[in-house]
Design a protein around this motif. Structure first.
Motif, mmCIF file in Angstrom:
data_model
loop_
_atom_site.group_PDB
_atom_site.id
_atom_site.type_symbol
_atom_site.label_atom_id
_atom_site.label_comp_id
_atom_site.label_asym_id
_atom_site.label_seq_id
_atom_site.Cartn_x
_atom_site.Cartn_y
_atom_site.Cartn_z
ATOM 1 N N THR A 126 0.861 -1.166 0.000
ATOM 2 C CA THR A 126 0.000 0.000 0.000
ATOM 3 C C THR A 126 0.907 1.228 0.000
ATOM 4 O OG1 THR A 126 -1.882 1.067 1.110
ATOM 5 C CG2 THR A 126 -0.129 0.206 2.510
ATOM 6 N N PRO A 127 0.477 2.374 -0.567
ATOM 7 C CA PRO A 127 1.349 3.551 -0.584
ATOM 8 C C PRO A 127 1.806 3.951 0.812
ATOM 9 C CG PRO A 127 -0.518 3.883 -2.036
ATOM 10 C CD PRO A 127 -0.794 2.613 -1.286
ATOM 11 N N ALA A 128 3.062 4.367 0.902
ATOM 12 C CA ALA A 128 3.636 4.767 2.183
ATOM 13 C C ALA A 128 3.762 6.284 2.249
ATOM 14 C CB ALA A 128 5.002 4.120 2.377
ATOM 15 N N ASP A 129 3.734 6.802 3.461
ATOM 16 C CA ASP A 129 3.966 8.223 3.668
ATOM 17 C C ASP A 129 5.463 8.524 3.546
ATOM 18 O OD1 ASP A 129 1.317 8.334 4.163
ATOM 19 O OD2 ASP A 129 1.481 8.951 6.268
ATOM 20 N N LEU A 130 5.774 9.739 3.148
ATOM 21 C CA LEU A 130 7.159 10.171 3.034
ATOM 22 C C LEU A 130 7.904 9.982 4.352
ATOM 23 C CD1 LEU A 130 9.460 11.676 1.550
ATOM 24 C CD2 LEU A 130 8.401 13.804 2.329
ATOM 25 N N THR A 131 7.259 10.363 5.447
ATOM 26 C CA THR A 131 7.940 10.317 6.746
ATOM 27 C C THR A 131 8.075 8.904 7.306
ATOM 28 O OG1 THR A 131 5.803 10.864 7.746
ATOM 29 C CG2 THR A 131 7.356 12.664 7.385
ATOM 30 N N GLU A 132 7.489 7.901 6.638
ATOM 31 C CA GLU A 132 7.749 6.515 7.009
ATOM 32 C C GLU A 132 9.109 6.065 6.486
ATOM 33 O OE1 GLU A 132 4.328 3.619 6.940
ATOM 34 O OE2 GLU A 132 3.480 5.216 5.688
ATOM 35 N N PHE A 133 9.641 6.783 5.489
ATOM 36 C CA PHE A 133 10.957 6.479 4.943
ATOM 37 C C PHE A 133 12.045 7.330 5.557
ATOM 38 C CE2 PHE A 133 9.518 4.146 1.171
ATOM 39 C CZ PHE A 133 10.527 3.214 1.113
ATOM 40 N N ILE A 134 11.796 8.598 5.545
ATOM 41 C CA ILE A 134 12.862 9.524 5.897
ATOM 42 C C ILE A 134 12.417 10.359 7.086
ATOM 43 C CG2 ILE A 134 12.022 11.182 4.176
ATOM 44 C CD1 ILE A 134 14.882 12.099 3.780
ATOM 45 N N THR A 135 13.262 10.447 8.081
ATOM 46 C CA THR A 135 12.930 11.218 9.274
ATOM 47 C C THR A 135 13.601 12.582 9.276
ATOM 48 O OG1 THR A 135 14.776 10.207 10.481
ATOM 49 C CG2 THR A 135 12.619 9.139 10.642
ATOM 50 N N GLU A 136 14.628 12.725 8.462
ATOM 51 C CA GLU A 136 15.325 14.010 8.397
ATOM 52 C C GLU A 136 16.110 14.080 7.096
ATOM 53 O OE1 GLU A 136 18.446 16.628 11.132
ATOM 54 O OE2 GLU A 136 17.320 14.950 11.993
ATOM 55 N N GLY A 137 16.169 15.265 6.514
ATOM 56 C CA GLY A 137 16.936 15.454 5.290
ATOM 57 C C GLY A 137 16.398 16.616 4.488
ATOM 58 N N HIS A 138 17.240 17.174 3.654
ATOM 59 C CA HIS A 138 16.871 18.334 2.839
ATOM 60 C C HIS A 138 17.715 18.292 1.573
ATOM 61 C CE1 HIS A 138 16.190 23.017 2.703
ATOM 62 N NE2 HIS A 138 15.736 22.386 1.607
ATOM 63 N N PHE A 139 17.053 18.219 0.415
ATOM 64 C CA PHE A 139 17.799 18.169 -0.842
ATOM 65 C C PHE A 139 17.030 18.886 -1.940
ATOM 66 C CE2 PHE A 139 14.988 14.564 -0.977
ATOM 67 C CZ PHE A 139 14.549 14.528 -2.299
ATOM 68 N N HIS A 140 17.761 19.233 -2.971
ATOM 69 C CA HIS A 140 17.218 19.945 -4.126
ATOM 70 C C HIS A 140 17.699 19.242 -5.389
ATOM 71 C CE1 HIS A 140 17.861 23.600 -6.989
ATOM 72 N NE2 HIS A 140 16.703 23.016 -7.247
ATOM 73 N N VAL A 141 16.768 18.840 -6.253
ATOM 74 C CA VAL A 141 17.083 18.195 -7.529
ATOM 75 C C VAL A 141 16.872 19.207 -8.649
ATOM 76 C CG1 VAL A 141 16.403 16.390 -9.150
ATOM 77 C CG2 VAL A 141 16.450 15.896 -6.707
ATOM 78 N N HIS A 142 17.839 19.308 -9.549
ATOM 79 C CA HIS A 142 17.781 20.276 -10.650
ATOM 80 C C HIS A 142 18.004 19.565 -11.984
ATOM 81 C CE1 HIS A 142 18.442 24.065 -12.842
ATOM 82 N NE2 HIS A 142 19.486 23.472 -13.390
ATOM 83 N N TYR A 143 17.144 19.868 -12.956
ATOM 84 C CA TYR A 143 17.260 19.295 -14.304
ATOM 85 C C TYR A 143 17.080 20.406 -15.333
ATOM 86 C CZ TYR A 143 15.853 16.861 -18.587
ATOM 87 O OH TYR A 143 15.748 16.427 -19.899
ATOM 88 N N ASP A 144 18.063 20.548 -16.214
ATOM 89 C CA ASP A 144 18.006 21.510 -17.308
ATOM 90 C C ASP A 144 18.131 20.720 -18.604
ATOM 91 O OD1 ASP A 144 18.849 23.323 -19.406
ATOM 92 O OD2 ASP A 144 19.237 24.816 -17.859
ATOM 93 N N ALA A 145 17.079 20.726 -19.422
ATOM 94 C CA ALA A 145 17.049 19.892 -20.625
ATOM 95 C C ALA A 145 18.188 20.223 -21.581
ATOM 96 C CB ALA A 145 15.698 20.054 -21.327
ATOM 97 N N ARG A 146 18.479 21.498 -21.751
ATOM 98 C CA ARG A 146 19.558 21.882 -22.676
ATOM 99 C C ARG A 146 20.924 21.429 -22.146
ATOM 100 N NH1 ARG A 146 18.215 25.622 -26.673
ATOM 101 N NH2 ARG A 146 16.126 26.531 -26.490
ATOM 102 N N GLU A 147 21.156 21.631 -20.850
ATOM 103 C CA GLU A 147 22.429 21.208 -20.263
ATOM 104 C C GLU A 147 22.604 19.695 -20.360
ATOM 105 O OE1 GLU A 147 22.632 22.621 -16.299
ATOM 106 O OE2 GLU A 147 22.782 24.752 -16.854
ATOM 107 N N TYR A 148 21.528 18.955 -20.132
ATOM 108 C CA TYR A 148 21.600 17.496 -20.204
ATOM 109 C C TYR A 148 21.918 17.030 -21.622
ATOM 110 C CZ TYR A 148 20.243 12.640 -19.235
ATOM 111 O OH TYR A 148 20.229 11.278 -19.079
ATOM 112 N N ALA A 149 21.295 17.668 -22.626
ATOM 113 C CA ALA A 149 21.579 17.308 -24.019
ATOM 114 C C ALA A 149 23.044 17.572 -24.355
ATOM 115 C CB ALA A 149 20.661 18.092 -24.956
ATOM 116 N N ARG A 150 23.581 18.698 -23.856
ATOM 117 C CA ARG A 150 24.995 18.996 -24.109
ATOM 118 C C ARG A 150 25.896 17.966 -23.441
ATOM 119 N NH1 ARG A 150 23.380 24.540 -23.756
ATOM 120 N NH2 ARG A 150 23.743 24.545 -21.512
ATOM 121 N N ALA A 151 25.555 17.561 -22.199
ATOM 122 C CA ALA A 151 26.357 16.559 -21.492
ATOM 123 C C ALA A 151 26.354 15.225 -22.228
ATOM 124 C CB ALA A 151 25.828 16.383 -20.067
#
Length: 460
Positions: A126-151
């Motif tokens: 059954t779907p789980a809550d976010l806080t059932e996995f992680i109790t602490e943490g802070h992150f930022h995910v960044h995706y730039d389509a043009r930069e990825y194509a160049r890479a």
């Protein structure tokens, strides 16, 4: 600390309905995970980067099966996960919270365990809550389509230079990802489309429309989980931020001749035969042994509002709008707020032929709705549109015309019942700004003599 992680995989691009962060492993229970342990075996460049503001601390029951010894494969079904193993995988139990990258990623709590044979086990989930996995943490995910194509281009060039043994396979994977990466997503391409009779086009007239719309997307997703207070260690979601940005280009050209009188609203996607959701690659990052999988569904939108009135005449008008935009929502301290930062420019031309009473107005709006999902259930819809409009008219004695071009940008945020509420019960009830014309601007104005109007040559 900011770490660009090698975690890109040649995952099949899909019509993307979810954003997933899958976390955990039994050996990591209640421990801090640092990004310095990122997998070093990945062959393709990561689709972006992860900025780890605070290392991830996982719950006691969190598990990532694919990182455990004995794991072979996982098959994701509706409310069921079938794990194939070699017999040495630690047993599962009701209450385990599992995360992984099978399919488009999953985050689920085990309800019941059923052995299929010596090497396969079926887990009812059954779907789980976010806080059932992680109790602490802070992150930022960044995706730039043009930069990825160049890479990917740079990676392909290096692979060819080195002549690696599996270079052909790597190259094909990279090419597939590059095609799906959406460096410039063609939201709509409509060429010489005849307007319907509802627009006032009769047997004695013709009106056609050319429209193109492109989006170069940049996506940012931020998650922050922490204890509710100094004296209350129960984890809660502190921040959920989703921002869609990039460049949106809309171009429209209207040509009319003969006798046309009427006004109409046209669904351009229907006129183009229907445009499905557009694929972006599934974005997979690894923060140590913790997979971060981001998926986003991009749904094009395009309409035209036209008002035309001319008899035995000809008109041609063109308008373009380019928007650099940033639109999104931020959930923080149990309150939603909006993020809107647009800038725009417009250009266009218009010309009118035979003399006569002529009025024409064409407004084309095109853009996309980006549907971000965390764990497949939690997340907003953010829509962005740019419009380009051109108007032209004549006045007695019909020897000249006037035209002007303008445009603008609008954006909106909305929640889907049963989707954006999700297991964390977040709503938009405090989000006041949900539909807004962000910016209107006037483009060039033009005027000139009517073509093919010799009777006007005698005017003083």
């Amino acid at each position: 600390m900011k770490t660009t992680l090698p975690g890109g995989r040649a995952l099949a691009a899909r019509l993307l309905p979810a954003a997933l962060l899958a976390l955990g492993a039994p050996g990591l229970a209640s421990c801090v995970v640092d990004s310095s342990d990122a997998a070093d075996h990945a062959e393709l460049p990561a689709p972006g980067d992860v900025d780890v503001v605070r290392p991830l601390k996982l719950s006691e029951r969190a598990r990532v099966p694919e990182k455990e010894p004995g794991f072979v494969a996982a098959e994701l079904g509706d409310h069921e996960l079938v794990i194939t193993h070699d017999g040495t995988l630690p047993p599962f139990a009701a209450g385990d919270v599992l995360g992984g990258t099978a399919g488009d990623g999953y985050l689920a709590r085990v309800v019941r365990v059923r052995a299929l044979d010596a090497t396969r086990v079926a887990l009812e989930t059954t779907p789980a809550d976010l806080t059932e996995f992680i109790t602490e943490g802070h992150f930022h995910v960044h995706y730039d389509a043009r930069e990825y194509a160049r890479a990917l281009d740079e990676h392909l060039a290096r692979a060819r230079e080195l002549g690696e043994e599996d270079g052909d396979q790597i190259a094909s994977q990279a090419e597939a990802l590059k095609i799906s990466s959406g460096a410039s997503l063609k939201l709509l391409e409509l060429s010489s489309a005849s307007l319907p009779a509802s627009c006032g086009v009769t047997a004695h007239g013709a009106a056609v429309l050319d429209v193109t719309a492109e989006l170069s997307p940049v996506l940012d997703f931020e998650v922050h989980v922490g204890p509710r207070g100094k004296m209350n260690p129960v984890p809660e979601l502190k921040q959920l931020r989703f921002v869609a940005s990039g460049r949106l280009d809309v171009s429209a050209k209207l040509h009319g001749a003969g006798t046309v009188t009427g006004s109409c609203a046209v669904d351009l996607l229907e006129l183009a035969g229907g445009v499905p959701s557009l694929p972006l690659p599934t974005l997979t990052f690894w923060v140590g042994p913790v997979p971060v999988v981001v998926t986003t569904n991009v749904v094009p939108t395009a309409t035209a509002d036209l008002a035309l009135s001319f008899t035995a005449a000809e008109i041609e008008a063109e308008a373009q709008t380019t928007a650099e935009l940033e639109a999104g929502v931020d959930y923080r301290d149990e309150t939603w707020s909006t993020i809107w930062e647009p800038s725009c420019s417009a250009s266009g031309t218009a010309s009118v032929g035979a003399p006569g009473a002529i009025t024409a107005s064409g407004k084309v709006s095109a853009g996309a709705e980006l549907r971000a999902r965390l764990y497949g259930v939690l997340g907003p819809n953010v829509g962005v549109q740019a419009y380009a409009r051109v108007t032209a008219e004549t006045a007695p004695p019909y020897c000249s015309y006037d035209a002007r071009v303008d445009g603008g940008v609008r954006a909106y945020a909305e929640a889907e019942a049963g989707v954006s509420v999700g297991p964390l019960d977040l709503t938009f009830k405090t989000l006041d700004l949900v539909d807004l014309e962000l910016l209107h601007f006037d483009g060039p104005r033009a005027s000139g003599p009517l073509r093919d109007a010799p009777e006007c040559d005698a005017e003083p």
